[in-house]
Scaffold this motif. Structure first.
Motif, PDB file in Angstrom:
ATOM      1  N   GLY A   1       0.650  -1.360   0.176  1.00 13.14           N
ATOM      2  CA  GLY A   1       0.210   0.114  -0.017  1.00 13.14           C
ATOM      3  C   GLY A   1       0.849   1.260  -0.087  1.00 13.14           C
ATOM      4  O   GLY A   1       0.180   2.247   0.340  1.00 13.14           O
ATOM      5  N   GLN A   2       2.034   1.152  -0.118  1.00 12.64           N
ATOM      6  CA  GLN A   2       2.823   2.250  -0.192  1.00 12.64           C
ATOM      7  C   GLN A   2       2.932   3.136  -1.732  1.00 12.64           C
ATOM      8  O   GLN A   2       3.146   2.524  -2.781  1.00 12.64           O
ATOM      9  N   LEU A   3       2.473   4.293  -1.439  1.00 14.82           N
ATOM     10  CA  LEU A   3       2.224   4.912  -2.901  1.00 14.82           C
ATOM     11  C   LEU A   3       3.505   5.260  -3.635  1.00 14.82           C
ATOM     12  O   LEU A   3       3.707   5.252  -4.848  1.00 14.82           O
TER      13      LEU A   3
ATOM     14  N   TRP B   1     -12.152   9.665  -1.987  1.00 17.68           N
ATOM     15  CA  TRP B   1     -10.976   9.616  -1.399  1.00 17.68           C
ATOM     16  C   TRP B   1     -10.810   8.723  -0.528  1.00 17.68           C
ATOM     17  O   TRP B   1      -9.489   7.832  -0.033  1.00 17.68           O
TER      18      TRP B   1
ATOM     19  N   ALA C   1      -9.714   5.676  -2.712  1.00 19.58           N
ATOM     20  CA  ALA C   1      -8.527   5.804  -3.641  1.00 19.58           C
ATOM     21  C   ALA C   1      -7.395   4.972  -3.207  1.00 19.58           C
ATOM     22  O   ALA C   1      -6.875   4.411  -4.211  1.00 19.58           O
ATOM     23  N   PRO C   2      -6.839   4.733  -1.811  1.00 19.28           N
ATOM     24  CA  PRO C   2      -5.806   3.624  -1.736  1.00 19.28           C
ATOM     25  C   PRO C   2      -6.142   2.401  -2.448  1.00 19.28           C
ATOM     26  O   PRO C   2      -5.370   1.732  -2.769  1.00 19.28           O
ATOM     27  N   GLY C   3      -7.363   1.637  -2.110  1.00 20.79           N
ATOM     28  CA  GLY C   3      -7.663   0.498  -2.665  1.00 20.79           C
ATOM     29  C   GLY C   3      -7.759   0.362  -4.372  1.00 20.79           C
ATOM     30  O   GLY C   3      -7.182  -0.403  -4.739  1.00 20.79           O
TER      31      GLY C   3
ATOM     32  N   LEU D   1      -6.068   2.573  -6.050  1.00 22.15           N
ATOM     33  CA  LEU D   1      -4.587   2.690  -6.700  1.00 22.15           C
ATOM     34  C   LEU D   1      -3.740   1.287  -6.275  1.00 22.15           C
ATOM     35  O   LEU D   1      -3.121   0.829  -7.507  1.00 22.15           O
ATOM     36  N   ARG D   2      -4.245   0.468  -5.441  1.00 21.36           N
ATOM     37  CA  ARG D   2      -3.555  -0.893  -5.417  1.00 21.36           C
ATOM     38  C   ARG D   2      -4.017  -1.769  -6.295  1.00 21.36           C
ATOM     39  O   ARG D   2      -3.055  -2.634  -6.879  1.00 21.36           O
TER      40      ARG D   2
END
Length: 195
Positions: free
Chosen positions: A101-103, A166, A169-171, A173-174
């Protein structure tokens, strides 16, 4: 060259000598090509090549004998291309970023894939830029449909769609990093097999 101190450039062509005529070359004799027995179906090595004959008496690859007879240029044409280390690093970084999960790691993977010269400009832009944008666009359409009540569970009363985007978004992007890594690996392996 005039006008530059310290430069004295002169060109004096050699005059051809009349007695220095090159002798005609004889036609090269071609060596007879020996028939190479067909190798039995066996295991292939790390890069998909057959194992050469070794001390145990294994059969040699029939293409290897023909390539040696044809010369080094034919050997270079027949050898499969190795996968690009930069594309393999990009896929590894994208997968690591998707798992952790590191952008920053995902951005490093996308940047490495974009800098690779093995992909054409259109493919590079589609895979590196198009995949994450398509994933974010699909999430926006999904949340728009939930806000409008067209599908899925409606968003909480008074919750704007941008807050939901928002939060997701992390999920998203993963998933985009994993899809990009899969596409980069497929393109790398396909180009290796075709090469």
């Amino acid at each position: 060259m005039q006008g530059f101190p310290g430069w004295d450039v002169r060109f004096e062509p050699e005059e051809p000598q009349a007695d220095a005529v090159p002798a005609p070359r004889a036609a090269p004799e071609s060596a007879p090509v020996e028939a190479v027995p067909a190798a039995p179906a066996g295991r292939r090595g790390l890069w998909g090549r057959r194992a050469a004959s070794g001390p145990k008496g294994g059969a040699a690859d029939p293409k290897a004998g023909a390539a040696k007879a044809a010369g080094p240029k034919a050997d270079a044409v027949r050898a499969p291309r190795r996968p690009s280390p930069l594309l393999l690093f990009a896929a590894l970084a994208l997968l690591a970023g998707a798992v952790t999960g590191q952008l920053l790691v995902m951005l490093l993977g996308w940047g490495a894939a974009y800098l690779s010269r093995r992909l054409s400009d259109a493919v590079r832009k589609f895979v590196v830029l198009g995949t994450p944008l398509a994933a974010l666009g699909a999430a926006a359409v999904w949340y728009w449909g939930r806000t409008a009540g067209r599908w899925g569970e409606p968003l909480a009363e008074g919750a704007p769609m941008n807050e939901a985007l928002w939060a997701a978004a992390p999920g998203v992007l993963r998933v985009a990093a994993a899809l990009t890594a899969l596409a980069v690996l497929l393109l790398t392996l396909r180009r290796r097999a075709a090469g």
